[in-house]
Write an enzyme that holds these catalytic residues in place. Structure first.
Site, PDB file in Angstrom:
ATOM      1  N   CYS A 176      -1.918  -2.907   7.590  1.00 42.53           N
ATOM      2  CA  CYS A 176      -1.791  -3.825   6.450  1.00 42.53           C
ATOM      3  C   CYS A 176      -0.478  -4.595   6.437  1.00 42.53           C
ATOM      4  CB  CYS A 176      -2.054  -3.076   5.156  1.00 42.53           C
ATOM      5  SG  CYS A 176      -3.792  -2.550   5.052  1.00 42.53           S
ATOM      6  N   ASP A 187       0.781  -1.244   0.000  1.00 40.17           N
ATOM      7  CA  ASP A 187       0.000   0.000   0.000  1.00 40.17           C
ATOM      8  C   ASP A 187       0.819   1.305   0.000  1.00 40.17           C
ATOM      9  OD1 ASP A 187      -1.956  -1.920   0.205  1.00 40.17           O
ATOM     10  OD2 ASP A 187      -2.838  -1.195   2.062  1.00 40.17           O
ATOM     11  N   LYS A 243      -7.038  -5.003  -3.017  1.00 42.36           N
ATOM     12  CA  LYS A 243      -7.770  -5.556  -1.874  1.00 42.36           C
ATOM     13  C   LYS A 243      -8.712  -4.512  -1.304  1.00 42.36           C
ATOM     14  CE  LYS A 243      -3.952  -4.409   1.151  1.00 42.36           C
ATOM     15  NZ  LYS A 243      -4.680  -3.379   1.914  1.00 42.36           N
TER      16      LYS A 243
HETATM   17  C1  VGL Z   1      -4.646   0.525   5.696  1.00 39.96           C
HETATM   18  C2  VGL Z   1      -6.257   1.332   7.093  1.00 39.96           C
HETATM   19  C3  VGL Z   1      -7.201   1.226   6.118  1.00 39.96           C
HETATM   20  C4  VGL Z   1      -3.214   0.146   5.491  1.00 39.96           C
HETATM   21  C5  VGL Z   1      -5.579   0.381   4.689  1.00 39.96           C
HETATM   22  O1  VGL Z   1      -2.744   0.101   4.342  1.00 39.96           O
HETATM   23  O2  VGL Z   1      -2.527  -0.106   6.517  1.00 39.96           O
HETATM   24  N1  VGL Z   1      -4.992   0.977   6.895  1.00 39.96           N
HETATM   25  N2  VGL Z   1      -6.865   0.749   4.906  1.00 39.96           N
END
Ligand code: VGL
Ligand code: ZN
Length: 200
Positions: free
Chosen positions: A154, A11, A109
């Site tokens: 994540c 991410d 995702k």
């Molecule tokens: C994430 C919160 C919501 C992350 C993704 O990438 O850690 N955290 N969506």
């Protein structure tokens, strides 16, 4: 071809970098190091948080709910986040400096409205697979190096699920940054250690 190590880049998207909708402090500081690591791994996977605009992990989808409050989802407790990483938006794009072209696979995702997905391997019900474990096994991978954002969400769940799936998992801590919401970083470190994830 067994015994390969995959680099899992979690991410590294604009919304998790300074100025983004769910900015992680220093999120952009991991980019140069991750780029330098790309060439060292025979298998490179990027993940991309990828939500519909009305995703149920967003506070805006629950009238009256404050960002960072908790919701009792059918699959367990869910943090209600500021709206982030909406499919096709600039916030959902990878950081412009990331060598995304070097990816063998990009796994998206959190694309189902009803369920969030922190882990690169399973959605937050901990049973719906993303397909990543099968992909890695078919590529002869037996260990993963996990980097990216955010350490306590994540990255944590991806590394723990990798270990549970039988991969040797390492988190390269200086190539990660945390949200650290109400002690979530300390909890994440405990969880990683108890699942025998190596912190490097
Ligand atoms: C994430 C919160 C919501 C992350 C993704 O990438 O850690 N955290 N969506
Ligand atoms: Zn998300």
């Amino acid at each position: 071809m067994t015994g390969q190590t995959a680099l899992l880049v979690i991410d590294v998207q604009n919304d998790f970098c300074p100025g983004g909708a769910l900015a992680v402090a220093g999120g952009d500081q991991v980019v140069a190091q991750i780029n330098a690591m790309m060439g060292e791994y025979p298998v490179r996977v990027l993940t991309q948080d990828w939500h519909p605009a009305d995703h149920l992990s967003f506070a805006t989808s629950h009238p009256g709910a404050e960002p960072f409050s908790l919701w009792d989802a059918p699959y367990g407790r869910q943090v209600l986040w500021p709206r982030h990483c909406v499919q096709g938006s600039k916030g959902a794009a990878f950081h412009a400096g990331l060598r995304a072209d070097a990816a063998d696979l990009i796994i998206r995702k959190g694309f189902r409205r009803e369920i969030d997905s922190y882990s690169a391997f399973f959605e937050n019900d901990h049973t719906t697979p993303t397909g990543l474990a099968g992909y890695l096994r078919e590529r002869g991978v037996d260990s993963v190096m996990v980097v990216g954002l955010a350490t306590d969400y994540c990255v944590r769940y991806s590394a723990v699920d990798a270990a549970k799936q039988g991969f040797k998992a390492t988190v390269k801590m200086d190539a990660c940054r945390a949200i650290d919401l109400d002690g979530s970083l300390a909890e994440a470190l405990g969880d990683l250690k108890s699942h025998e994830v190596t912190l490097a």
